[in-house]
Design an enzyme around this catalytic site. Structure first.
Site, PDB file in Angstrom:
ATOM      1  N   CYS A  84      39.792  -7.925  34.314  1.00 15.68           N
ATOM      2  CA  CYS A  84      40.718  -8.047  35.446  1.00 15.68           C
ATOM      3  C   CYS A  84      41.781  -6.956  35.393  1.00 15.68           C
ATOM      4  O   CYS A  84      41.466  -5.787  35.550  1.00 15.68           O
ATOM      5  CB  CYS A  84      41.317  -9.454  35.501  1.00 15.68           C
ATOM      6  N   HIS A  99      36.962 -13.215  34.998  1.00 21.07           N
ATOM      7  CA  HIS A  99      37.528 -14.091  33.974  1.00 21.07           C
ATOM      8  C   HIS A  99      36.443 -15.056  33.483  1.00 21.07           C
ATOM      9  O   HIS A  99      35.571 -15.465  34.252  1.00 21.07           O
ATOM     10  CB  HIS A  99      38.694 -14.903  34.540  1.00 21.07           C
TER      11      HIS A  99
END
Length: 492
Positions: A336, A433
């Site tokens: 991310c 994630h």
């Protein structure tokens, strides 16, 4: 229609153990045939999760929903505050961002009446589907300067008529003063809602607190319904990144050393929980160059403020070290915000994250990122590299990354889009994630350093077993029958 009163756990202080107690009671209720659901009107955390519908809530309520055996939903955490600096937070309402507010603005503006009403509506929707609702407070219940504007503690308990249980952390010391003071500072109608006290994190033989139990009951007129021993052998995901202070650690001989860069605004540190249970690995968090240098693998984690955190690691000389380590044959990956940092450049033309509009990235991946106002929040199923295994993860990010050359994507989602960049087995990044919750991904990450793949390990099955262990622990030390009788629990 709700068939039993809500059950609520509040605290004398932050980190008293409310979330864990809530999680355990959720599992007990499920085991006993009820249909519980968690609820926290307002959460403040950088550790969030995507609901199946593609919205965002605090990770703690997602964990508690998992303990209930149900899918998480925004009604379980209608207001989420994500700190984006010392004095600002992004406000997430019913799963979507509605803007940034300073702490002063948040607590002063109209006493949070609108957010309080929204939280109440979420509670009502939830209570129409589940019973009992297991509620959680935040911090201390007796912060008098914030009380009028507080939407998560006794103000919410009064509105919904909850049975409230005060959790006190005896390990911090001062338990008599904190319990008595917390209760005596409440208004009389609020005190009437307190049905019991739980002394948490007791070290040693709980019988040694028999006299203490009586003293507290005599002082407050409220029964102590449990003294819960401190435990280290039950694993429940942490919500607060303060726990990372105990995981600083250092490199160890005989292990694959994985250094995670400890960013000031690190988000979703739970991405690395499964990796910690691999006995081939030593995971530690650091920003010390000498400790980073000793690692075999370095991971740049997610960030709530990617540009600020990139400036932070630049000030410490970390980017040049990572490029040097990669050239030496070590592994560098990003997830991310960490993935965004690994590119050539990040731009923020609308100054969403701050005043810096353009910043050079680390330069390990051929891409550029632009920070956007739109936030992507979605659960994903995907295939990693050329594998056949269906993996699971989730995306929560603001920003889009575009490759500068033809690249090999890291994953392909089952809904048909590519994500991430795979430079080679020692350098890759992704928005995904939870990517390291998948055994095949961990095996790939460790393959340059170990001869054998790990035997199959299911992180979800492991967590499920731990919920049962927590439930058993609480059954032994809390009077669950008293909670049931007060709430008039009846099965749907």
């Amino acid at each position: 229609m709700q068939e039993s009163k809500p059950i609520m756990f509040v605290g004398t202080c932050s980190d008293a153990g409310k979330s864990v107690i809530n999680t355990g009671v959720c599992r007990i209720l499920k085991q006993d045939g009820y249909t519980p659901a968690p609820f926290k009107a307002q959460n403040m955390s950088l550790n969030s999760y995507a609901t199946p519908e593609g919205y965002e809530i605090g990770r703690a309520q997602a964990t508690q929903a998992e303990a209930c055996g149900i899918a998480c939903h925004t009604d379980m955490n209608p207001v989420l505050l994500k700190p984006s600096g010392e004095m600002m937070s992004q406000v997430i309402l019913n799963g979507k961002p509605i803007g940034n507010r300073s702490a002063y603005e948040y607590f002063r503006k109209d006493d949070n009446a609108k957010l309080f009403d929204e939280a109440t509506l979420a509670f009502e929707r939830l209570s129409n589907r589940y019973s009992p609702i297991v509620m959680e407070g935040a911090g201390s219940i007796s912060e008098l300067n914030l009380k009028k504007r507080d939407i998560v503690n006794m103000r919410m308990a009064k509105r919904v008529g909850a049975d409230v249980y005060l959790v006190a952390d005896i390990d911090k010391g001062g338990v008599f003063g904190s319990v008595y003071g917390s209760i005596m500072l409440l208004d009389e109608d609020e005190r009437q809602l307190i049905k019991g006290i739980i002394i948490n994190k007791f070290r040693g033989d709980v019988r040694l607190f028999d006299e203490g139990r009586k003293i507290i009951e005599d002082l407050t007129g409220i029964p102590v319904i449990g003294v819960v021993p401190y435990f280290k052998d039950i694993y429940i995901e942490d919500e607060d990144s303060v726990v990372l202070d105990s995981r600083n650690g250092e490199a160890k001989e005989g292990k694959v050393n994985v250094a995670i860069i400890k960013l000031p605004q690190m988000s979703n540190f739970t991405d690395f929980n499964a990796l910690q249970f691999d006995n081939r690995v030593n995971v530690y968090y650091t920003t010390v160059l000498s400790q980073i240098e000793k690692a075999d693998i370095v991971i740049l984690p997610g960030s709530k403020s990617t540009i600020n955190d990139l400036e932070f690691i630049q000030s410490k000389g970390i980017p040049s070290l990572l490029k040097e380590m990669y050239q030496q044959g070590k592994t560098v990956i990003g997830i991310c915000g960490g993935y965004q940092m690994m590119g050539e450049k990040i731009t923020d033309p609308k100054q969403i994250e701050g005043t810096t509009e353009v910043i050079d990235g680390i330069g390990l991946l051929p891409m550029e990122t632009i920070i956007t106002e739109e936030k992507k929040t979605v659960q994903q199923q995907f295939k990693f590299r050329d594998g056949d295994e269906v993996c699971e993860g989730y995306e929560i990010h603001m920003g889009k990354s575009e490759s500068l050359t033809d690249v090999t994507p890291l994953v392909k989602t089952l809904d048909g889009h590519d994500d991430g960049i795979y430079r080679d087995e020692r350098c890759w990044g992704s928005y995904m994630h939870g990517i390291l919750d998948n055994v095949s991904v961990i095996n790939h990450l460790l393959s340059p350093y170990v001869d054998e793949e790990s035997s199959e390990f299911s992180y979800s099955s492991f967590k499920n077993t731990e919920y049962d262990k927590l439930a058993q622990h609480l059954r032994q030390h809390i009077n669950i029958k008293a909670i049931y009788e007060s709430a008039s629990c009846s099965k749907k």
